[in-house]
Design an enzyme around this catalytic site. Structure first.
Site: not given
Length: 339
Positions: A80, A182, A218
């Protein structure tokens, strides 16, 4: 082991003894080293200060039942961070370098790893940022990759006590269609919303999709997980949602360990009132039960109970933490032993 009141730790920064630093210059990373100094010294015109060219990750180390010190799926955090760096035109750190840096920092601060059963963990923060002066809008040429650790308690105050969320009128102001990065982008864009929520008595914000404002996305720091009245696990799907490692792991736990049906799909906000349980999941939170969602004065309360986790959420939490702590056999590759 350090003399720390482990059971009463909050989620905050405690400076530890050592951290890892590696510099990128002339197109390559140096070998990196463990250092004592916690101070970062950069030019006033550094790329990170002028154009916020920085990315980060978060994971944990903890003591298992047999006394080992481990991390949970660090390879996914490395992947990530690579995706985040690529998106911001920054040099990537290889998966091997990432994991090696994490191992070095945890070993160098082994006395800060909380004991088994304390409820505390050692939070690990790897990050990369532009260091050389940049006055035009362009990527920096030099960078630092650093990793520090800090012992922490629960992310939400009250631990397993259900939290209250409000439906937020504002967007996160994060770039849509780039949810996979993100984790490493700047959370500062949502600080106004979270501070405003806290000032009004809420623990978090529920963000809806920016296009239609009809689908659940979210919160500022965690993914949603819902349980239907017939015990099906449902998690929202969107290109602008962070691909949470905890959420992905819980979906496997639900299906493979608990035999539950799992759906990862768009979730209309209109559905939320019909779910039996709701939780927030992430590295810091693990799973935190949601008791109420306030939609502009209209409250959605979950029948699982306002004083504790719902039964399915509790099974998910117990199974995942059991895997992490060595009480339950983990899928291959999930647990990375450091000591």
């Amino acid at each position: 082991m350090k003399n720390i009141d482990w059971s009463n730790l909050g989620f905050g920064y405690i400076q530890t003894d050592k951290r890892y630093v590696s510099d990128f210059k002339d197109g390559k990373w140096d070998d990196g080293a463990i250092i004592d100094d916690a101070t970062v010294r950069i030019n006033e015109c550094a790329g990170v200060l002028q154009y916020a060219q920085t990315v980060f990750e978060g994971l944990k180390a903890y003591t298992t039942e047999d006394g080992s010190v481990v991390t949970f799926r660090p390879d996914l955090n490395a992947e990530r961070l690579i995706q985040s760096a690529e998106r911001l035109q920054m040099p990537t750190v290889s998966k091997e370098k990432f994991i090696d840096a994490v191992e070095q920092v945890v070993k160098a601060n082994i006395d800060y790893v909380p004991p088994y059963g304390s409820g505390a963990t050692l939070y690990i923060r790897p990050y990369i940022f532009g260091t050389n002066p940049v006055i035009g809008v362009k990527p920096a040429d030099e960078y630092q990759f650093r990793v520090f650790v800090t012992p922490v308690g629960p992310y939400f105050k009250g631990g397993a006590k259900p939290i209250t969320i409000r439906v937020c009128d504002l967007d996160r102001a994060a770039p849509h269609g780039t949810g996979h990065i993100k984790a490493g982008l700047n959370y500062a864009m949502s600080l106004f919303q979270i501070v405003d929520a806290h000032n009004k008595g809420f623990d978090e914000n529920m963000y809806l999709d920016a296009g239609s404002r009809t689908y659940v996305e979210e919160t500022g720091g965690a993914n949603f997980l819902f349980v239907t009245k017939d015990n099906k696990i449902v998690t929202p799907k969107s290109d602008s949602i962070l691909p949470s490692i905890t959420r992905r792991s819980l979906m496997i736990v639900a299906e493979k360990y608990l035999g539950l049906e799992v759906e990862h799909r768009p979730v209309a906000f209109e559905e939320v009132k019909d779910f039996a349980e709701c939780g927030l999941c992430g590295t810091a939170a693990v799973i935190s039960p949601v008791g109420k969602i306030n939609d502009h004065g209209n409250e959605i309360c979950f029948p699982s109970g306002m004083d504790e986790m719902g039964p399915i959420t509790k099974k998910l939490y117990d199974t995942l933490t059991g895997i992490q702590m060595g009480r339950i056999e983990a899928p291959e590759g999930w647990i990375h032993k450091i000591k």
